[in-house]
Structures are given as structure tokens and as C-alpha cells.
Write a protein that holds these residues in place. Structure first.
Motif, PDB file in Angstrom:
ATOM      1  N   ASN A   1      -1.481   6.780  -8.807  1.00 50.33           N
ATOM      2  CA  ASN A   1      -0.869   8.054  -8.438  1.00 50.33           C
ATOM      3  C   ASN A   1       0.598   8.208  -8.830  1.00 50.33           C
ATOM      4  O   ASN A   1       1.263   9.148  -8.416  1.00 50.33           O
ATOM      5  CB  ASN A   1      -1.020   8.270  -6.931  1.00 50.33           C
ATOM      6  CG  ASN A   1      -2.476   8.318  -6.523  1.00 50.33           C
ATOM      7  OD1 ASN A   1      -3.251   9.092  -7.065  1.00 50.33           O
ATOM      8  ND2 ASN A   1      -2.862   7.463  -5.589  1.00 50.33           N
TER       9      ASN A   1
ATOM     10  N   ARG B   1       1.394   9.754  -1.125  1.00 55.37           N
ATOM     11  CA  ARG B   1       0.438  10.235  -0.128  1.00 55.37           C
ATOM     12  C   ARG B   1      -1.008  10.062  -0.607  1.00 55.37           C
ATOM     13  O   ARG B   1      -1.902   9.780   0.188  1.00 55.37           O
ATOM     14  CB  ARG B   1       0.739  11.706   0.206  1.00 55.37           C
ATOM     15  CG  ARG B   1      -0.178  12.272   1.287  1.00 55.37           C
ATOM     16  CD  ARG B   1       0.347  13.568   1.850  1.00 55.37           C
ATOM     17  NE  ARG B   1       1.592  13.384   2.593  1.00 55.37           N
ATOM     18  CZ  ARG B   1       1.650  12.964   3.847  1.00 55.37           C
ATOM     19  NH1 ARG B   1       0.534  12.636   4.487  1.00 55.37           N
ATOM     20  NH2 ARG B   1       2.800  12.830   4.451  1.00 55.37           N
ATOM     21  N   GLU B   2      -1.225  10.195  -1.913  1.00 53.33           N
ATOM     22  CA  GLU B   2      -2.587  10.065  -2.445  1.00 53.33           C
ATOM     23  C   GLU B   2      -3.128   8.641  -2.338  1.00 53.33           C
ATOM     24  O   GLU B   2      -4.330   8.406  -2.493  1.00 53.33           O
ATOM     25  CB  GLU B   2      -2.614  10.515  -3.917  1.00 53.33           C
ATOM     26  CG  GLU B   2      -2.337  11.995  -4.133  1.00 53.33           C
ATOM     27  CD  GLU B   2      -0.845  12.337  -4.117  1.00 53.33           C
ATOM     28  OE1 GLU B   2      -0.514  13.529  -4.222  1.00 53.33           O
ATOM     29  OE2 GLU B   2      -0.007  11.412  -3.993  1.00 53.33           O
TER      30      GLU B   2
END
Length: 292
Positions: free
Chosen positions: A160, A272-273
Motif C-alpha cells: 500500500n 490504513r489499508e
């Protein structure tokens, strides 16, 4: 005689890339954060005190979401890393928005830690073996030596975005060189413009800031932090990294750093991913009986 060892947990970053107080983000079935699992594993290994390095601005939330829960299981103290916590004679520029790096974070503990200690990041999952080998090494550590737990680069990346890692070179069981690389993705290093400036083998040894130290590190850090400020105080994004300090001590012949290894896979929440992969991994380890 009881051997006392402290776990210093660096948790001052607000998680700009993550977008919130990621140190407290729940990943366990009962709302546990990654740091709960680190403390659990550290206690099982033998550590008997925790020092959280945080900022005053997150103190209330951090204690409510994490610290108060952990303090019921182990002695907890707090050190504070602030942009204006500088040596006498230095003034923080208005352009400085974030603390001065992991070296400053550890230096913030100088009045609280008087025993051998390990350092970790709050938002990284290191695994049970890592804490066990670290504690065992601290118990038998020779004068003039520190230690670290290294991980394979390929096991420390995220899909990510980029991550920062200390790229290490080992020789005869000791750390020979460590270089902080701030933008790594797919085993490649990038500059600020997104250009590839280096490539590493997947098995490359990297530091995840899991260091085994003794209190004499504070004297070294205090002196070298001044040198860092002399050269970089007006550079708003420059950081005083602990791998830089360790590398300097090695090169000057002041310290030897024994390299420990762990087969455990690293998990982290840089973005966050990343959260779902950590939640899934923790759920799997819980189902296998590693955690309650």
C-alpha cells in the motif's frame, strides 16, 4: 537474582500516512491493538516494565485506549517526545511539525530507564520468537555490545505504499553496516520524485527498530543529537534515526552489535489499508492458540 529488562515502545507518531492514532487501532477480537500483543509476548519472554514514548497531545487518548489496559498487567511509565525537547541553547524552528526521529525518542527515556532495554515501534508486530531471543541476549550481553533482531526485507513490505527500513550488513554474527532507506517498495528504493535509486535482494537483512541496548546509549545520543542539530536544525524533514547512531558507534569502534534473527513474520500498519491483513493474521494466530 531477578534480571530486570524494560521494553521501550515508540508511539509518538500520529500516523500521518495512516491517518489517525494508529498505535491504538484495534486489530484483535476484543479491541486489542498491535502493541497489546507485543507487550504480551515481551512479558512471556521476561520483560517486567514498559516505557511508552508518546506526545503530550495524544496522552489522554493513548492512556484511555491502550495504556491503562496494559498497566493492569505490567508496570508502565511514560516518556514524552516533543519537537521543543532540545538541548540547552537550541530552539525549535517554527517550520518543524514532527518530532526529531527515533534517536530523539529513545533519548526521551533517559530519566526512566536504568537497566538493559529493548526498543520497538508501537505499530509493528514482531512475533514471540523475536522477544524471546532479545531477552535472552540482554541477560548475557557482554560489556560494549548491543544487539538487534533483523528481518528479511521481503517480509517487511506493504502493498500500500513505501516504508522506511534500516538496511543492514552482517559479518561474523555482528552488524557491520546499517543504512536508513526511507522509501522502499517491492525491494526497490525510491527518491522523493519517485525514481528508483536502488534495488535489494528479497533476503536482505533489515532493521525494524528492534534494538537491545544499555543505558550508556543515552550519553552517546545526547552528544550526537547536538551534532545532528548543528547540521540539520533548519531542515524540517530531517530526522535523527537510531540506525544512524548505531552505525556511527560501530564505525568508530565504540560498540559491537550482535545480530539476532527470528523466523516470525512481521506485520505492521503503516497505512490504513494494511489493517485488514494484520487483523486476519492475528485472528489466525489466535485460532491456533498463540493468543487467548
Amino acid at each position: 537474582m531477578e534480571f530486570n529488562a524494560t521494553l521501550v515502545i515508540m508511539a509518538a507518531g500520529m500516523g500521518s500516512r495512516f491517518g489517525g492514532l494508529k498505535q491504538a487501532e484495534p486489530v484483535g477480537k476484543n479491541g486489542e491493538a498491535i502493541v497489546d500483543y507485543s507487550v504480551y509476548d515481551a512479558m512471556a519472554a521476561g520483560f517486567n516494565k514498559v516505557v511508552f514514548v508518546i506526545k503530550h497531545s495524544i496522552e489522554k487518548d493513548f492512556k484511555e485506549l491502550v495504556g491503562n489496559r496494559i498497566s493492569k498487567k505490567i508496570k508502565v511509565e511514560y516518556a514524552f517526545q516533543e519537537t521543543d525537547d532540545l538541548p540547552a541553547g537550541y530552539t525549535c524552528p517554527e517550520t518543524r511539525q514532527k518530532p526529531w526521529g527515533t534517536g530523539q525518542a529513545i533519548l526521551a527515556c533517559r530519566d526512566l530507564v536504568k537497566e538493559p532495554f529493548a526498543v520497538i515501534n508501537a505499530d509493528d508486530y514482531y512475533g514471540k520468537t523475536a522477544f524471546k531471543v532479545m531477552y535472552d541476549e540482554l541477560k548475557k550481553q557482554k560489556p560494549g555490545e548491543y544487539c538487534m533482531v533483523g528481518f528479511r526485507l521481503i517480509n517487511t513490505l506493504t502493498d500500500n505504499g513505501t516504508v522506511s527500513r534500516g538496511v543492514c550488513e552482517e559479518k561474523d554474527g555482528y552488524l557491520a553496516d546499517v543504512n536508513e532507506v526511507t522509501k522502499l517498495k517491492d525491494c526497490k528504493a525510491y527518491d522523493d520524485e519517485g525514481n528508483v535509486i536502488g534495488e535489494y535482494a528479497p533476503e536482505t537483512l533489515v532493521s525494524m527498530n528492534m534494538w537491545g541496548l544499555t543505558p550508556d546509549i543515552f550519553d552517546y545520543l545526547a552528544e550526537d543529537f547536538k551534532k545532528f542539530l548543528d547540521e540539520n536544525i533548519n531542515e524540517p524533514k530531517k530526522e535523527f534515526f537510531i540506525p544512524m547512531e548505531i552505525d556511527s558507534l560501530i564505525k568508530k569502534g565504540e560498540k559491537k552489535v550482535r545480530v539476532l534473527s527470528s523466523p516470525d513474520r512481521w506485520y505492521g500498519v503503516t497505512y490504513r489499508e494494511d489493517k485488514q491483513s494484520v487483523v486476519d493474521a492475528i485472528a489466525q494466530m489466535t485460532a491456533e492458540g498463540m493468543y487467548d
